[in-house]
Scaffold this active site. Structure first.
Site, PDB file in Angstrom:
ATOM      1  N   CYS A 151      15.488 -77.152  20.774  1.00  0.00           N
ATOM      2  CA  CYS A 151      15.211 -78.585  20.117  1.00  0.00           C
ATOM      3  C   CYS A 151      16.461 -79.026  19.877  1.00  0.00           C
ATOM      4  O   CYS A 151      17.567 -78.801  20.589  1.00  0.00           O
ATOM      5  CB  CYS A 151      14.470 -78.428  18.644  1.00  0.00           C
ATOM      6  SG  CYS A 151      15.263 -77.464  17.339  1.00  0.00           S
ATOM      7  N   HIS A 198      21.013 -55.463  19.953  1.00  0.00           N
ATOM      8  CA  HIS A 198      20.640 -54.851  18.481  1.00  0.00           C
ATOM      9  C   HIS A 198      19.521 -55.458  17.708  1.00  0.00           C
ATOM     10  O   HIS A 198      18.672 -54.735  16.952  1.00  0.00           O
ATOM     11  CB  HIS A 198      21.782 -55.540  17.576  1.00  0.00           C
ATOM     12  CG  HIS A 198      23.252 -54.892  17.642  1.00  0.00           C
ATOM     13  ND1 HIS A 198      24.301 -55.201  16.757  1.00  0.00           N
ATOM     14  CD2 HIS A 198      23.563 -54.166  18.757  1.00  0.00           C
ATOM     15  CE1 HIS A 198      25.379 -54.421  17.304  1.00  0.00           C
ATOM     16  NE2 HIS A 198      24.864 -53.836  18.436  1.00  0.00           N
TER      17      HIS A 198
HETATM   18  C1  RB5 Z   1      14.754 -84.196  16.264  1.00  0.00           C
HETATM   19  O1  RB5 Z   1      15.204 -85.202  15.954  1.00  0.00           O
HETATM   20  C2  RB5 Z   1      15.426 -82.939  15.553  1.00  0.00           C
HETATM   21  O2  RB5 Z   1      15.085 -82.851  14.436  1.00  0.00           O
HETATM   22  C3  RB5 Z   1      14.785 -81.510  15.939  1.00  0.00           C
HETATM   23  O3  RB5 Z   1      14.998 -81.603  17.551  1.00  0.00           O
HETATM   24  C4  RB5 Z   1      15.546 -80.626  15.759  1.00  0.00           C
HETATM   25  O4  RB5 Z   1      16.897 -80.396  15.633  1.00  0.00           O
HETATM   26  C5  RB5 Z   1      15.175 -79.842  14.361  1.00  0.00           C
HETATM   27  O5  RB5 Z   1      15.547 -78.836  13.749  1.00  0.00           O
END
Ligand code: RB5
Length: 144
Positions: free
Chosen positions: A65, A98
């Site tokens: 993400c 680990h």
């Molecule tokens: C998306 O904008 C962002 O919040 C997501 O990709 C992530 O970084 C959340 O932890």
């Protein structure tokens, strides 16, 4: 190795490049979505991917993400998943040695693709040391 990979919109581009890289390395990789960079919610992709790893459908999972934090929180709520958020190669090596991590989380807005590739390569190639670490993993159980 059979690997599942998933992301949200913020990790989409890095995920697509990593899929190509994993195929180059000879892995059997399944892209669990999303299929484009439209805005989505990372739990909708992180949970199914992590649950599939926990169920044994894949040997490892990779979740991306924006920061790697959201997907790592989700993945670590799945029993049997040990997800490590890595932004450097040493952490990638140590978490395999680990923690026997079976899911790797990375931040597409935090690290560049070349760093992500090297982290991924090392994480996949490094084995678990066992020994004293096995008991610690067994003790790292859900409390609820
Ligand atoms: C998306 O904008 C962002 O919040 C997501 O990709 C992530 O970084 C959340 O932890």
């Amino acid at each position: 190795m059979r690997i599942a990979i998933g992301s949200d919109h913020a990790g989409f581009e890095e995920k697509a490049l990593l899929v190509d890289y994993l195929l180059e390395l000879g892995h059997d990789v399944v892209d669990r979505g999303p299929d484009d960079d439209g805005r989505v919610d990372y739990p909708d992709f992180a949970f199914p991917m992590a649950e599939a790893v926990a169920a044994g459908s894949y040997e490892r999972g990779i979740a991306i993400c924006g920061t790697g934090v959201g997907v790592s929180i989700c993945c670590n709520k799945v029993a049997g998943v040990r997800c490590a958020l890595c932004g450097d190669v040493l952490s990638a090596s140590l978490t395999r040695r680990h923690n026997d991590s079976n899911v790797l989380a990375m931040g597409g807005r935090i690290i560049g693709v070349e760093t992500a590739k090297e982290i991924t390569r090392v994480w996949l190639a490094t084995g678990f040391e066992g020994g004293r670490h096995s008991g610690r993993i067994a003790a790292s159980r859900p409390t609820l």
